[in-house]
Write an enzyme that holds these catalytic residues in place. Structure first.
Site, PDB file in Angstrom:
ATOM      1  N   ARG A 187       7.315  18.364  -3.131  1.00  0.00           N
ATOM      2  CA  ARG A 187       8.325  16.571  -3.453  1.00  0.00           C
ATOM      3  C   ARG A 187       8.905  17.411  -4.190  1.00  0.00           C
ATOM      4  O   ARG A 187      10.049  17.698  -4.579  1.00  0.00           O
ATOM      5  CB  ARG A 187       7.049  16.384  -3.384  1.00  0.00           C
ATOM      6  N   LYS A 226      -1.481   5.272 -12.879  1.00  0.00           N
ATOM      7  CA  LYS A 226      -0.780   4.762 -12.566  1.00  0.00           C
ATOM      8  C   LYS A 226      -1.410   3.367 -11.529  1.00  0.00           C
ATOM      9  O   LYS A 226      -2.520   3.279 -11.132  1.00  0.00           O
ATOM     10  CB  LYS A 226      -0.091   5.695 -11.447  1.00  0.00           C
ATOM     11  N   MET A 269      -5.329 -14.109   7.103  1.00  0.00           N
ATOM     12  CA  MET A 269      -4.674 -13.778   5.656  1.00  0.00           C
ATOM     13  C   MET A 269      -5.729 -14.537   4.654  1.00  0.00           C
ATOM     14  O   MET A 269      -5.985 -13.682   3.791  1.00  0.00           O
ATOM     15  CB  MET A 269      -3.502 -15.052   6.014  1.00  0.00           C
ATOM     16  N   TYR A 324      -7.553 -15.226  15.927  1.00  0.00           N
ATOM     17  CA  TYR A 324      -5.844 -14.608  16.718  1.00  0.00           C
ATOM     18  C   TYR A 324      -5.953 -13.464  17.513  1.00  0.00           C
ATOM     19  O   TYR A 324      -6.954 -13.093  17.262  1.00  0.00           O
ATOM     20  CB  TYR A 324      -5.331 -14.325  15.641  1.00  0.00           C
TER      21      TYR A 324
HETATM   22  C1  LIG Z   1      -1.594  10.483  -8.837  1.00  0.00           C
HETATM   23  C2  LIG Z   1      -1.567  11.939  -9.431  1.00  0.00           C
HETATM   24  C3  LIG Z   1      -2.704  12.651 -10.411  1.00  0.00           C
HETATM   25  C4  LIG Z   1      -3.949  11.985  -9.928  1.00  0.00           C
HETATM   26  O1  LIG Z   1      -4.146  11.797  -8.117  1.00  0.00           O
HETATM   27  P1  LIG Z   1      -6.117  11.945  -7.429  1.00  0.00           P
HETATM   28  O2  LIG Z   1      -5.516  12.684  -6.485  1.00  0.00           O
HETATM   29  O3  LIG Z   1      -5.795  10.181  -8.065  1.00  0.00           O
HETATM   30  O4  LIG Z   1      -6.738  12.335  -8.717  1.00  0.00           O
HETATM   31  C5  LIG Z   1      -2.346  13.708 -10.778  1.00  0.00           C
HETATM   32  N1  LIG Z   1      -1.613  14.462 -10.859  1.00  0.00           N
HETATM   33  C6  LIG Z   1      -0.325  13.905 -10.869  1.00  0.00           C
HETATM   34  C7  LIG Z   1       0.617  14.058 -10.780  1.00  0.00           C
HETATM   35  C8  LIG Z   1      -0.324  12.288  -9.756  1.00  0.00           C
HETATM   36  O5  LIG Z   1       1.396  11.959  -9.626  1.00  0.00           O
END
Ligand SMILES: *Cc1c(COP(=O)(O)O)cnc(C)c1O
Length: 356
Positions: free
Chosen positions: A120, A22, A301, A253
């Protein structure tokens, strides 16, 4: 990535692996991550568009949408392209139930998600079996995998929600239900086998879901090196200017840094527009010509400034490593009050990527 994937497999013998890519492959690029994770049994991500893109790029093995479909069009897309998805709540379950798919469509393979205390996503343990029964009743649903995502997989003795309690909830909610299990992220992969033994529980994940560890970041608890991981990404640049300053002179800065005595300052062509965190404080470690030194003054930046006191040879053109080989991303992240995940994901599009 290949090395890290092999580490994940070695930690969970027999389990199939969803390589999580992702967020643009945790900043590494979707296609690059797909190639790096070619040995994975499937790829998992959040974004439906990118799931489709993986198919277009030629990925023929399973794909999993970790948050499932967001609307009816996503369900149709999943059916058309054989993409699996999580089902985490009532509304999503209704979306699957009301899907009108072509008779010839492949059945949807789904990950039914349980809420074991993260609060969640997911069905509460006591509502899990009912959700499972509703999915099983649908002719267009194929395999149902039982999934959860632990809130504290890296802390076996968490005072509020220990892993043992999360596992107990999972076992209670999933009792008697058929189907493979999908439980562990990177932290779970490293820490859960021990946790399960402590409990005396036979909790075996049929699918594991490593993310951060595949890119060489630590999920917490120990350093990436201690976990046997190698960094996939090295963010490097060069010095583009060197300044000789005197006692009382300031840098950058807000004149946040003031020299105690004469010293040299290196100016690195890398700033927050490249994804380097602006909130990295003075003292954040950085490598110049392979030597560890520190960030001084505010990150701007396009530039940041470093202390060259211990580096008499450093000059314009000296190589700088912000993180990666020789400079663990987790150390930089800790100094900046964040985690390696955030730094990787925030790598900016303007950074030129070179495959070594
Ligand atoms: C992002 C995610 C993972 C991977 O998590 P890591 O901590 O990066 O290994 C696994 N399961 C779900 C549902 C996730 O959203």
């Amino acid at each position: 990535m290949q090395h890290n994937l092999a580490r994940a497999r070695a930690c969970a013998p027999g389990a199939r692996v969803w390589g999580v890519l992702k967020a643009n492959g945790y900043g590494h690029g979707l296609e690059r991550a797909m190639r790096g994770l070619a040995d994975a049994d499937g790829l998992a991500l959040i974004e439906p568009d990118n799931a489709l893109r993986l198919r277009e790029l030629g990925w023929t093995k399973p794909i999993l949408l970790l948050e499932g479909p967001f609307d009816a069009a996503d369900v149709a897309m999943m059916a058309a392209h054989g993409i699996n998805g999580a089902v985490h709540g009532e509304e999503q379950l209704a979306l699957i139930e009301s899907a009108r798919l072509p008779a010839a469509a492949k059945p949807l393979n789904l990950h039914l998600k349980m809420n074991t205390g993260m609060n969640r996503l997911g069905f509460k343990p006591e509502r899990f079996a009912a959700a499972h029964a509703r999915l099983r009743a649908l002719p267009h649903v194929g395999e149902i995998t039982l999934m959860t995502h632990f809130a504290n997989a890296d802390e076996t003795a968490h005072p509020r929600l220990p892993i043992g309690e999360q596992v107990r909830r999972f076992n209670a909610g999933a009792a008697g239900l058929p189907g493979p299990l999908s439980l562990a992220n990177s932290a779970g992969i490293f820490h859960m086998p021990g946790a399960a033994r402590t409990l005396g529980a036979e909790l075996v994940s049929d699918w594991i879901r490593p993310g951060i560890m595949l890119y060489g970041g630590s999920p917490g608890g120990k350093s990436a090196e201690e976990f046997g991981l190698l960094p996939a990404m090295t963010l490097s640049s060069e010095l583009i200017s060197v300044q000789d300053i005197l006692a009382g002179d300031c840098v950058g800065y807000g004149s946040r840094f003031q020299a105690d005595g004469p010293m040299r300052i290196g100016v690195v062509a890398c700033g927050y527009a490249d994804g380097y965190p602006r909130h990295a404080p003075q003292g954040t470690p950085v490598l110049v010509d392979g030597v560890r030194t520190r960030v001084v003054g505010r990150v701007s930046m396009d530039m940041l400034t470093v202390d060259l006191s211990g580096l008499p040879q450093a000059r314009v053109g000296s190589k700088v490593v912000l993180w990666g080989r020789g400079m663990p991303i987790d150390e930089v992240a800790t100094a900046a009050g964040t985690i390696g995940y955030e730094l990787m994901c925030a790598l900016a599009p303007r950074v030129r990527v070179v495959e070594a």
